[in-house]
Design an enzyme around this catalytic site. Sequence first.
Site, PDB file in Angstrom:
ATOM      1  N   ARG A  29       0.802  -1.214   0.000  1.00 48.51           N
ATOM      2  CA  ARG A  29       0.000   0.000   0.000  1.00 48.51           C
ATOM      3  C   ARG A  29       0.841   1.273   0.000  1.00 48.51           C
ATOM      4  NH1 ARG A  29      -2.198  -4.062   1.960  1.00 48.51           N
ATOM      5  NH2 ARG A  29      -0.480  -4.118   3.421  1.00 48.51           N
ATOM      6  N   THR A  30       1.793   1.379   0.919  1.00 50.95           N
ATOM      7  CA  THR A  30       2.538   2.630   1.061  1.00 50.95           C
ATOM      8  C   THR A  30       3.374   2.939  -0.176  1.00 50.95           C
ATOM      9  OG1 THR A  30       2.642   2.293   3.453  1.00 50.95           O
ATOM     10  CG2 THR A  30       4.151   3.911   2.513  1.00 50.95           C
ATOM     11  N   LYS A  61      25.268  -5.641  -1.513  1.00 47.61           N
ATOM     12  CA  LYS A  61      26.691  -5.837  -1.787  1.00 47.61           C
ATOM     13  C   LYS A  61      27.576  -5.263  -0.673  1.00 47.61           C
ATOM     14  CE  LYS A  61      25.877  -5.464  -6.790  1.00 47.61           C
ATOM     15  NZ  LYS A  61      26.208  -4.708  -8.020  1.00 47.61           N
ATOM     16  N   ARG A  80      11.468   3.904   3.493  1.00 40.74           N
ATOM     17  CA  ARG A  80      11.051   2.987   4.555  1.00 40.74           C
ATOM     18  C   ARG A  80      12.263   2.166   4.954  1.00 40.74           C
ATOM     19  NH1 ARG A  80       5.741  -0.764   4.744  1.00 40.74           N
ATOM     20  NH2 ARG A  80       4.961   1.275   5.347  1.00 40.74           N
ATOM     21  N   HIS A  91       5.164   6.362  11.468  1.00 45.98           N
ATOM     22  CA  HIS A  91       4.661   6.172  10.101  1.00 45.98           C
ATOM     23  C   HIS A  91       3.692   7.328   9.860  1.00 45.98           C
ATOM     24  CE1 HIS A  91       3.456   4.547   6.408  1.00 45.98           C
ATOM     25  NE2 HIS A  91       3.172   3.290   6.747  1.00 45.98           N
TER      26      HIS A  91
END
Length: 311
Positions: free
Chosen positions: A58-59, A86, A108, A136
């Site tokens: 969703r986000t 890496k 995020r 959030h």
Amino acid sequence: MSFNPKHILGIKNLTAEEINFILATAESFKEINTRQIKKVPTLRGKTIVNLFFEASTRTRTSFEIAGKRLSADTINITASSSSVVKGETLEDTAHNIEAMHPDIIVMRHSASGACDYLSERLQCSVINAGDGTHEHPSQALLDAFTIRQHKGDIKGLTVTIAGDVAHSRVVRSNIYCLNKLGANVRIAGPRTMLPAGIEKLGCEVHHNLKDAITDADCIMMLRIQHERQGKTLLPSLREYSRFFGLNDSNLQYAKKDAIVMHPGPVNRGVELSSSVADGRQSVILDQVENGVAVRMALLYLVAGGEKLQDS
């Protein structure tokens, strides 16, 4: 008073006036999403990088759609496709991205404070799309937007948030947001999922779901976040569902016009029964829809700034 945020890192440092201004801006953008041609040239020429180190549906998708509907160039980067695999550090990854001159990085990350860390080291704007168990902000804003859509003024409402509170960044942002808008916030969950001292953030704490949802105007259920727990905090999902799952039987203790919310993803049969998730009181899909408008507002304000007029 001007409102030109360089970054959106959390709700904690926003005022009620700023939150209401963001929601009003989102309201003006919501209409765009219902047009036949869902695009305006507002952010044409701007570049937005969605940098997601944790899984998201969703986000990430709504930030991408929000950017594209504002005509920005939007690029998605996930942890598995970045040089972090890496051995590159987060800071080096961000500096390399910034060297390509993006205007906004939406990030995020699993580490609390990661977005604040980058905002202090980068010239471009940073929007927090969820950092660890910290905050959030865009989720709390779209939740507030959805509550206002169905209930009008948030002031005086009783909002219950129940579930895995200890590992939820959503609940912290919502407590800050709802308190500033005048709601009464209740928190409920097993003792193993309630952090010590959370009542200091401004909420009532309950260990019984029935008590927490009695006469509530809004009920927000949270999923069990196994990926952040690190150890088993429950005897079984069946026992959790029995005592802290919302179903048709215990929903009757809330007000008859109470709305049911969930930030997603929903674990059906655990925190929510399917009949409630799909029922007439559920506004879960409204939250998803409103998320696009709210994130359009955040991108717009961070990219261009806006004047906050005295009411």
